[in-house]
Scaffold this motif. Structure first.
Motif, PDB file in Angstrom:
ATOM      1  N   GLU A  63       0.818  -1.211   0.000  1.00 46.25           N
ATOM      2  CA  GLU A  63       0.000   0.000   0.000  1.00 46.25           C
ATOM      3  C   GLU A  63       0.852   1.261   0.000  1.00 46.25           C
ATOM      4  O   GLU A  63       0.541   2.238  -0.697  1.00 46.25           O
ATOM      5  CB  GLU A  63      -0.914  -0.001   1.223  1.00 46.25           C
ATOM      6  N   TYR A  64       1.923   1.278   0.776  1.00 43.45           N
ATOM      7  CA  TYR A  64       2.739   2.484   0.917  1.00 43.45           C
ATOM      8  C   TYR A  64       3.959   2.498   0.012  1.00 43.45           C
ATOM      9  O   TYR A  64       4.669   3.509  -0.043  1.00 43.45           O
ATOM     10  CB  TYR A  64       3.205   2.634   2.372  1.00 43.45           C
ATOM     11  N   PHE A  65       4.227   1.412  -0.705  1.00 50.13           N
ATOM     12  CA  PHE A  65       5.460   1.313  -1.476  1.00 50.13           C
ATOM     13  C   PHE A  65       5.575   2.420  -2.522  1.00 50.13           C
ATOM     14  O   PHE A  65       6.657   2.960  -2.758  1.00 50.13           O
ATOM     15  CB  PHE A  65       5.548  -0.056  -2.145  1.00 50.13           C
ATOM     16  N   THR A  66       4.469   2.755  -3.170  1.00 53.38           N
ATOM     17  CA  THR A  66       4.490   3.807  -4.196  1.00 53.38           C
ATOM     18  C   THR A  66       3.646   5.006  -3.791  1.00 53.38           C
ATOM     19  O   THR A  66       3.150   5.740  -4.656  1.00 53.38           O
ATOM     20  CB  THR A  66       3.986   3.244  -5.538  1.00 53.38           C
ATOM     21  N   SER A  67       3.498   5.209  -2.501  1.00 58.92           N
ATOM     22  CA  SER A  67       2.740   6.372  -2.047  1.00 58.92           C
ATOM     23  C   SER A  67       3.510   7.653  -2.356  1.00 58.92           C
ATOM     24  O   SER A  67       4.743   7.638  -2.521  1.00 58.92           O
ATOM     25  CB  SER A  67       2.460   6.272  -0.548  1.00 58.92           C
ATOM     26  N   ALA A  68       2.799   8.770  -2.416  1.00 59.26           N
ATOM     27  CA  ALA A  68       3.418  10.034  -2.818  1.00 59.26           C
ATOM     28  C   ALA A  68       4.516  10.465  -1.860  1.00 59.26           C
ATOM     29  O   ALA A  68       5.588  10.927  -2.287  1.00 59.26           O
ATOM     30  CB  ALA A  68       2.334  11.120  -2.914  1.00 59.26           C
ATOM     31  N   SER A  69       4.283  10.334  -0.561  1.00 53.70           N
ATOM     32  CA  SER A  69       5.276  10.780   0.416  1.00 53.70           C
ATOM     33  C   SER A  69       6.554   9.940   0.328  1.00 53.70           C
ATOM     34  O   SER A  69       7.670  10.471   0.424  1.00 53.70           O
ATOM     35  CB  SER A  69       4.695  10.692   1.830  1.00 53.70           C
ATOM     36  N   VAL A  70       6.409   8.630   0.127  1.00 54.02           N
ATOM     37  CA  VAL A  70       7.574   7.764   0.017  1.00 54.02           C
ATOM     38  C   VAL A  70       8.354   8.073  -1.257  1.00 54.02           C
ATOM     39  O   VAL A  70       9.592   8.130  -1.245  1.00 54.02           O
ATOM     40  CB  VAL A  70       7.147   6.285   0.058  1.00 54.02           C
ATOM     41  N   LEU A  71       7.667   8.286  -2.366  1.00 58.28           N
ATOM     42  CA  LEU A  71       8.352   8.593  -3.619  1.00 58.28           C
ATOM     43  C   LEU A  71       9.057   9.944  -3.549  1.00 58.28           C
ATOM     44  O   LEU A  71      10.144  10.109  -4.123  1.00 58.28           O
ATOM     45  CB  LEU A  71       7.355   8.568  -4.778  1.00 58.28           C
ATOM     46  N   ARG A  72       8.468  10.923  -2.847  1.00 61.32           N
ATOM     47  CA  ARG A  72       9.160  12.206  -2.672  1.00 61.32           C
ATOM     48  C   ARG A  72      10.433  12.015  -1.858  1.00 61.32           C
ATOM     49  O   ARG A  72      11.479  12.600  -2.165  1.00 61.32           O
ATOM     50  CB  ARG A  72       8.231  13.214  -1.988  1.00 61.32           C
ATOM     51  N   GLY A  73      10.349  11.201  -0.815  1.00 67.54           N
ATOM     52  CA  GLY A  73      11.543  10.914  -0.033  1.00 67.54           C
ATOM     53  C   GLY A  73      12.599  10.178  -0.841  1.00 67.54           C
ATOM     54  O   GLY A  73      13.803  10.458  -0.723  1.00 67.54           O
ATOM     55  N   LEU A  74      12.169   9.240  -1.689  1.00 72.11           N
ATOM     56  CA  LEU A  74      13.104   8.512  -2.548  1.00 72.11           C
ATOM     57  C   LEU A  74      13.782   9.460  -3.527  1.00 72.11           C
ATOM     58  O   LEU A  74      14.999   9.372  -3.747  1.00 72.11           O
ATOM     59  CB  LEU A  74      12.356   7.416  -3.301  1.00 72.11           C
ATOM     60  N   TRP A  75      13.007  10.372  -4.103  1.00 74.82           N
ATOM     61  CA  TRP A  75      13.589  11.326  -5.048  1.00 74.82           C
ATOM     62  C   TRP A  75      14.636  12.208  -4.357  1.00 74.82           C
ATOM     63  O   TRP A  75      15.712  12.446  -4.910  1.00 74.82           O
ATOM     64  CB  TRP A  75      12.497  12.195  -5.656  1.00 74.82           C
ATOM     65  N   LEU A  76      14.353  12.671  -3.144  1.00 72.31           N
ATOM     66  CA  LEU A  76      15.324  13.493  -2.424  1.00 72.31           C
ATOM     67  C   LEU A  76      16.581  12.689  -2.100  1.00 72.31           C
ATOM     68  O   LEU A  76      17.701  13.211  -2.187  1.00 72.31           O
ATOM     69  CB  LEU A  76      14.702  14.048  -1.138  1.00 72.31           C
TER      70      LEU A  76
END
Length: 285
Positions: A63-76
């Motif tokens: 559920e959270y693997f591709t969530s917006a907050s996680v992807l923003r953190g991955l991008w940073l």
């Protein structure tokens, strides 16, 4: 006698020693095969326990693997890794040139920098930079807390730390080039810049790329430490979620899987870059 028998008879007569040649039987390695079976069994039990353990809550991970907050953190995290590696190796190359210089002052400055930043733990360096306002409340007439935000502090701290290690990697790569080839290039009248670009650098890269690739992967994982100064990287992003939902293990698994995926991709890229610079050595097939 058939024609096939006549055809085979001379061949057998030509090699009479084959009948007396000793048979070479490969040594049976029962210990290695036993160890391999034990390892496979233990690995299977470990994988089974992970997949069948409901505490991991794999549905929450999905559920959270591709969530917006996680992807923003991955991008940073990816952005921070790229910036730190570029700036760190740029500064590290300059420090390596200083260390190889004939000027004793430049050599001493380079040695002192490497000694200092390799001696202080990266967490201590980040905390010192994060609290630099206590030492210098203003810089160029601007309040330090306004000038140095968490992301800027993370870039500065990680870059200065990375440069100390990059300097030694670059210096070791340059020293690995045979001195005779440099002298041969000098005898051909090549300029210093062409000698470095055409002779030294291609050969030095064979020694630079492997540790540089390891540094890249280490930097990617090391960026997780910036979460202590509230930089919204991948780890900090999942921490914000599990502080709200109390689903600690599945959110940590989200970060773990993402780090594993990215480091695996970087590892594949490192292999092909090493293969490119190892052409002609027979190291990679």
């Amino acid at each position: 006698m058939s024609s096939d028998t006549l055809a085979k008879a001379p061949a057998a007569a030509e090699r009479p020693e084959d009948a007396d040649a000793p048979r070479i039987v490969p040594q049976r390695r029962f210990g290695q095969w036993t160890a391999a079976v034990v390892v496979l069994v233990l690995l299977g039990l470990a994988v089974n326990s992970v997949l069948r353990n409901d505490a991991f809550q794999w549905d929450v991970v999905a559920e959270y693997f591709t969530s917006a907050s996680v992807l923003r953190g991955l991008w940073l995290t990816l952005w921070l890794t790229a910036v730190v590696m570029v700036l760190g190796f740029a500064l590290g190359t300059l420090l390596a040139a200083f260390r190889l210089s004939a000027n004793p002052v430049l050599r001493a400055v380079s040695w002192g920098y490497v000694w200092l930043f390799r001696s202080i733990p990266i967490l201590v360096q980040l905390l010192l930079w994060f609290n630099i306002g206590a030492l210098y409340p203003q810089i160029l007439g601007v309040r330090t807390v306004d000038l140095l935000g968490p992301v800027t502090v993370a870039v500065i701290g990680l870059t200065l730390h990375e440069a100390a290690y990059a300097a030694e990697v670059v210096r070791g790569g340059i020293l690995s080039v045979d001195r005779g080839q440099i002298e041969a290039a000098q005898s051909l009248g090549l300029s210093r810049w062409r000698r470095r670009r055409r002779i030294v650098l291609p050969q030095a890269m064979r020694s630079i790329v492997p540790p540089a690739g390891n540094m890249l992967i280490g930097t990617l994982k090391g960026t997780s430490i910036v979460s202590v100064i509230a930089v919204s990287d991948l780890l900090f992003s999942v921490q914000l979620v599990y502080h709200r939902t109390y689903q600690v293990i599945p959110l940590l698994m989200v970060a773990t899987v993402w780090y594993t995926v990215v480091t695996s991709v970087l590892g594949v890229g490192q292999y092909y870059v090493e293969k490119h610079y190892a052409r002609g050595t027979g190291t990679y097939r």
